[in-house]
Scaffold this motif. Structure first.
Motif, PDB file in Angstrom:
ATOM      1  N   ASP B 101      -7.156   0.738   7.551  1.00  0.00           N
ATOM      2  CA  ASP B 101      -6.480  -0.026   8.592  1.00  0.00           C
ATOM      3  C   ASP B 101      -6.266  -1.497   8.277  1.00  0.00           C
ATOM      4  OD1 ASP B 101      -7.291   1.224  11.938  1.00  0.00           O
ATOM      5  OD2 ASP B 101      -5.853   1.844  10.408  1.00  0.00           O
ATOM      6  N   ASN B 102      -7.267  -2.142   7.725  1.00  0.00           N
ATOM      7  CA  ASN B 102      -7.181  -3.578   7.474  1.00  0.00           C
ATOM      8  C   ASN B 102      -8.311  -3.965   6.527  1.00  0.00           C
ATOM      9  OD1 ASN B 102      -9.510  -3.614   9.187  1.00  0.00           O
ATOM     10  ND2 ASN B 102      -8.234  -3.987  10.971  1.00  0.00           N
ATOM     11  N   SER B 104     -10.855  -5.678   7.029  1.00  0.00           N
ATOM     12  CA  SER B 104     -12.183  -5.519   7.634  1.00  0.00           C
ATOM     13  C   SER B 104     -12.688  -4.105   7.411  1.00  0.00           C
ATOM     14  CB  SER B 104     -12.133  -5.826   9.133  1.00  0.00           C
ATOM     15  OG  SER B 104     -11.611  -7.124   9.365  1.00  0.00           O
ATOM     16  N   ALA B 105     -11.811  -3.128   7.592  1.00  0.00           N
ATOM     17  CA  ALA B 105     -12.190  -1.737   7.354  1.00  0.00           C
ATOM     18  C   ALA B 105     -12.506  -1.524   5.875  1.00  0.00           C
ATOM     19  CB  ALA B 105     -11.072  -0.793   7.793  1.00  0.00           C
ATOM     20  N   SER B 247      -1.145  -2.167  11.223  1.00  0.00           N
ATOM     21  CA  SER B 247      -1.768  -2.873  10.119  1.00  0.00           C
ATOM     22  C   SER B 247      -2.154  -1.879   9.042  1.00  0.00           C
ATOM     23  CB  SER B 247      -3.026  -3.603  10.623  1.00  0.00           C
ATOM     24  OG  SER B 247      -3.927  -2.703  11.168  1.00  0.00           O
TER      25      SER B 247
END
Lengths: 420, 420
Positions: B101-102, B104-105, B247
């Motif tokens: 997803d992004n 952070s993931a 995203s």
């Protein structure tokens, strides 16, 4: 260039014209299904109403007009409003629920947050969803020894009798030390049975065992009152039965347990609060989450919630009876308390091996564009149908005949093969 | 009801009419920014081109027409095609990258998968993104003692001198036992500096230290050749500088390390393969991921990649020079090798406390609809601007004057306050 809101207009006309909204095919125009696709499997992936899709665009357009304002300011306000609305719908405190991507994210957040000591055990049932079992396996491998995850097997009898189910569970609990958590479905996936989670939660709380309820199929399908049920942890998808845009999921955590639970992504909210931790998980498109509010509005233009629940419940039951008759077989249960908006019907007798079941499953997809999930449970082979407000009994009758023909073809091929 | 593909048509005309595509305001119609919003902060959230937004709808429509077919069959094929295309763009083996997803993931997947023993250390720099630091904190709290996460402080000198940076890092390494992993930026967030990651990766590999590169801002902003860089782990957002729908994020893992890395969500691919584990993380909308392919196509209609990189690079440098002159200050660095598509300019001298910096930040938002990220670094106060293909120097000049005026007003208000 803004799309003319056809769906919103149609919806408005519809609600003006008919106060007692009729269900069935007349509602198909409100969704985007291919007219040639008979969707007997709504439960797997859900469908977003066109109204919701328009709302999705609006949110995405706001994000594009000024991404900084949207992400730094607006989003928090919108999500707060959403939690207020959704918590009213499920009857809980708005601060006790968070939104994540899907039930997999929800289940993983909870199971990977809880700290278990090596002598503590997690219980689950054989009918648990595959992802749940695999996550339990991951957790047991990463955190403590494998023996600490114990599966309890339900059969045809115990799956539809709460007293017997609890007795079977108690037999298992007695043999194991330190049962800390039990994971169970509100409505299982395959086979699909509705469990009396209210009774089960009370029972396990009496034993000091935490309850994680996988309610993936509950929201929008059946009545869901979290205050009444009072679980420790509850996870339910919004895109399965509530008609939101894919994908989002409600995670409820009892207040006194919130300090234990962290999202799978650690980000800026870490160590601040339960809400802060789950709100920002990196830049993402929140638009699907926000359509939860619009989906609730959409439903109200169709009918009230109990009418929607009742239509799907009755259709699932009637379909079960119809197909069982047509195929000369049975449904897994006839007890309406254990049926939600889905039903399990034993496949025609010829389908008596996993190989034949898989062949039939593929044949229906490849030759008839029918997706009918199937499962072997307690030595019998079932298929699962999903009811839905845009479906009618005739749809399932059509599919029922197609299944019979497909099975006949399979029989004929086998006979020929055996002759050669 | 299909939307007329205005954006696609416009794009076609544009590419026919001008072979040498001009950058700047003429490209604004290809995006959806509010004409009144001067976006000097593209780097935070990115922007999706209208062409990509149309493609997004097409994918979502396919999912709605037949959700079963889409999720059970089509998505896997589409994602395979995407990985082929994206891996060609970043020069790596298609099986060595996955989409999440992004960033952070991506960062969370890697940091939460790696198993560290209690005497092993992870190093990171003071300029690491907040989410990265918090995830490291979470990991150190959950897995081993806090001393095992060690921050190395860069200053004005070491941040723009790779040799000195490595010397400072080596000083830290010498004092610590068992450094297992080092996390560092390709292009840091705040302040935004481009690091010579190729040299750094070689250096750390020589020491047997694993490298996790946070390249969130790299893809689409600067040349990215993963085969050449050869990191152990690399994470880069696609929605920041590649113009995809929010995203999505590319995660690259060296082949021999893939067996160690699991996604934050355990699902059906568990224990099968790296690709299988990351492919299915529960039902989600894959449409944003699929727009990566369309974003690459879109860029080709504008210019070739090096032209896009060059325009943004030059604009960032020129903006730095312009604002430093206007504000009688300096940029963090003048060494173009350490500048990407963003630049850090010291704020006017009056802004010499965190309080004043925060006030200015809010004032610009509230009174001028300008979002200008700011940071204190090594005792100085900087703002960060992002270049972009739809921006021109005049945009930043305008903002530069607005900042001066805002600072004047703050000065004036302080005088009055001090007089009373």
């Amino acid at each position: 260039m803004k799309t003319f809101p056809f769906a919103s207009l149609f919806l408005l006309l519809l609600s003006i014209c008919s106060s007692a909204q009729s269900f069935g095919h007349s509602l198909l125009p409100l969704f985007s299904l291919d007219p040639s696709y008979v969707n007997v499997n709504h439960g797997s992936y859900g469908s977003a109403s066109k109204y919701v899709q328009e709302k999705l665009r609006e949110y995405q357009m706001k994000a594009e007009l000024n991404p900084d304002r949207w992400y730094r300011i607006d989003i928090q306000l919108e999500m707060n409003k959403l939690r207020e609305k959704l918590s009213a719908y499920v009857n809980c405190d708005p601060d006790d629920l968070v939104i994540v991507d899907n039930a997999s994210a929800g289940i993983n957040s909870i199971l990977k947050s809880l700290k278990f000591r090596s002598n503590e055990t997690i219980l689950y049932y054989n009918v648990a969803y595959g992802m749940v079992k695999l996550t339990l396996q991951y957790v047991s491998t990463e955190i403590f020894t494998q023996e600490q995850i114990i599966q309890i097997d339900l059969d045809h009898q115990t799956i539809q009798n709460t007293e017997l189910l609890l007795k079977t569970t108690q037999d298992a609990i007695r043999k194991i030390a330190n049962v800390k958590l039990i994971v169970f479905d509100h409505i299982s996936s395959l086979p699909s049975i509705r469990f009396d989670v209210g009774t089960m939660i009370k029972y396990f709380r009496g034993q000091g065992i935490l309850t994680l309820v996988d309610g993936a199929h509950a929201l929008g399908g059946i009545e869901l009152d979290l205050r009444k049920l009072d679980p420790d942890f509850y996870v339910t998808n919004t895109h399965k039965w509530l008609y939101t845009q894919r994908s989002s999921c409600l995670v409820y955590v009892r207040k006194d347990l919130q300090k234990l639970i962290h999202p799978i992504i650690t980000s800026f909210g870490y160590l601040q609060s339960f809400q802060s931790e789950f709100f920002w998980l990196g830049t993402r498109d929140y638009s699907a989450y926000l359509t939860i509010s619009d989906a609730i509005d959409f439903r109200r233009t169709i009918a009230n919630e109990s009418e929607i629940f009742a239509y799907n419940h009755q259709l699932a039951i009637q379909t079960g009876t119809l197909l069982a008759q047509l195929w000369n077989s049975s449904t897994l249960t006839t007890d309406e308390r254990y049926i939600s908006t889905m039903n399990n019907i034993e496949l025609p007798a010829f389908i008596n091996t996993t190989e034949k079941m898989n062949n039939l499953y593929q044949k229906l997809i490849n030759e008839h564009n029918i997706f009918l999930p199937m499962i072997e449970f307690d030595k019998k082979f079932y298929c699962r149908i999903s009811a839905q407000i845009y479906m009618e009994l005739s749809d399932y009758e059509k599919v029922g005949h197609i299944v019979l023909n497909a099975v006949s073809t399979m029989k004929l091929r086998r006979t020929i093969t055996n002759m050669n």
